[in-house]
Motif scaffolding. Structure first.
Motif, short mmCIF file in Angstrom:
data_model
loop_
_atom_site.label_atom_id
_atom_site.label_comp_id
_atom_site.label_asym_id
_atom_site.label_seq_id
_atom_site.Cartn_x
_atom_site.Cartn_y
_atom_site.Cartn_z
N LEU A 70 0.80 -1.23 0.00
CA LEU A 70 0.00 0.00 0.00
C LEU A 70 0.83 1.27 0.00
N CYS A 157 -12.05 6.34 6.58
CA CYS A 157 -11.86 5.91 5.20
C CYS A 157 -12.23 7.01 4.21
N HIS A 161 -9.52 8.34 1.57
CA HIS A 161 -9.72 8.18 0.13
C HIS A 161 -9.84 9.52 -0.59
N LYS A 166 -4.71 5.00 1.06
CA LYS A 166 -5.33 3.70 1.26
C LYS A 166 -5.53 3.47 2.75
N TRP A 190 -14.64 -3.72 4.05
CA TRP A 190 -14.69 -3.18 2.70
C TRP A 190 -15.90 -2.30 2.45
N ASP A 195 -9.28 -1.03 2.64
CA ASP A 195 -8.68 -1.62 1.45
C ASP A 195 -8.02 -2.96 1.72
N GLU A 216 -8.84 -4.43 -2.17
CA GLU A 216 -8.48 -3.55 -3.28
C GLU A 216 -7.98 -4.40 -4.45
#
Length: 343
Positions: A70, A157, A161, A166, A190, A195, A216
């Motif tokens: 990541l 998140c 994002h 990530k 998720w 991810d 991901e």
């Protein structure tokens, strides 16, 4: 009676039996066995999606390799000040990422927050003299014993994002968090925006078994090479898979976690009622951090009860951890001893 850690336990009987059973006859190596395929399908069914799944043996490997796919060597990873990746992995995340920098955010009642992440990212403008913000890592259940709500995870998140980061979840005690929230595993992974999940079993009844779950797309190819290079592509992978198959079958993982949580919450409630005792964080899952009078701590140890003094806190702060096989009778013994020495 040992409340030091959920690592002091043995393995649950179902997992031991599964390992013995898989020892009969040959099986294809390096994860090409039928058991590994079954585990991959079980995980897909549990999470309600089709992730890429890679099995490893330790939580440190799971975290470090997950972060390596990541985060670039010039990247930064935001985390809690007491995150396992920050204080307990001997630089493994930095090593396997090739030099990424861990950046602790403020401790807010045992968690990190979306607001603090947004504030930290607001000062980053792509300056080549700084590391590039790349990942936020949160632990569920957290090292402080608290559990993030689904809304808190989703908020982290969303900020991540929106800024091109990530999200990694350290799930060493993921089962305890799912049991505590009584939610579907997908709800706090998720579907909330996570991810990659490091899915732990070793602390909850396994011998040594973890899974890196990649939600991901397009990370699997890179991860396969990184796992091999790190020495975690086991030739006899069936012995890792057998543990996880037994762990996941008939929701054994959740049953064991719920028991550990119940023991911890019973203990926390009783301790919180004692004079001079402070619970440092809510006991949402299977861990308690409590500040007790020194005479009580000494008395507990004299009565044969084992636990850790907790570094970074005052000398009178201890950590107590309940596990899948903690006996409620032992919890009651601890409570009785604490009451006696508090009198």
């Amino acid at each position: 009676m040992n409340f030091s850690s959920d690592n002091v336990t043995g393995a649950c009987p179902e997992i031991i039996e599964a390992v013995i059973a898989t020892n009969q006859g040959p099986a294809m190596p390096y994860g090409a066995d039928d058991g590994t395929a079954r585990v991959e399908k079980m995980i897909a069914d549990i999470f309600g999606c089709q992730p890429d799944v890679f099995l490893v043996a330790t939580g440190t490997a799971s975290n470090a390799l997950a972060l390596a796919v990541l985060c670039p060597p010039y990247g930064s990873i935001y985390c809690h000040p007491e995150a396992h990746i920050q204080v307990d992995e001997c630089g493994a995340p930095e090593f396997y990422t090739g030099g990424a920098k861990l950046v602790p955010l403020a401790d807010r009642d045992g968690k990190i927050t979306a607001a603090d992440l947004a504030q930290a990212l607001a000062s980053e403008h792509g300056d080549v003299h700084h590391v590039k913000p790349s990942v936020v890592s949160l632990t569920q259940a957290a090292e402080t014993g608290v559990v993030y709500s689904i809304d808190e995870i989703r908020a982290l998140c969303t900020v991540a994002h929106a800024n091109g980061l990530k999200v990694h979840m350290d799930g060493a005690r993921f089962a305890n968090a799912v049991a505590a929230l009584d939610c579907a595993p997908a709800d706090m992974t998720w579907q909330a925006g996570v991810d990659v999940l490091s899915f732990g079993a070793s602390k909850n009844g396994a011998i040594a078994a973890e899974a890196v779950i990649l939600f991901e797309p397009d990370l699997a190819g890179q991860f396969a090479y990184r796992r091999k290079r790190a020495g975690h592509l086991f030739s006899k992978m069936r012995f890792i898979s057998a543990q996880l198959e037994a762990y996941l079958k008939d929701d054994l993982w959740l049953t064991m976690a719920a028991h550990a949580n119940q023991c911890s919450q019973t203990l926390a409630t009783a301790l919180g009622d004692l004079p001079g005792v402070t619970l440092n964080y809510p006991a949402d899952a299977n861990m308690i951090f409590a500040t007790l009078p020194n005479k009580v701590i000494a008395g507990l140890r004299a009565d044969g009860l084992a636990f850790y003094d907790w570094p970074g806190e005052t000398r009178s702060t201890i950590r107590l951890v309940c596990a899948f096989n903690t006996k409620m009778a032992d919890v009651e013994t601890f409570i009785a001893s604490a009451r006696h020495h508090s009198a």
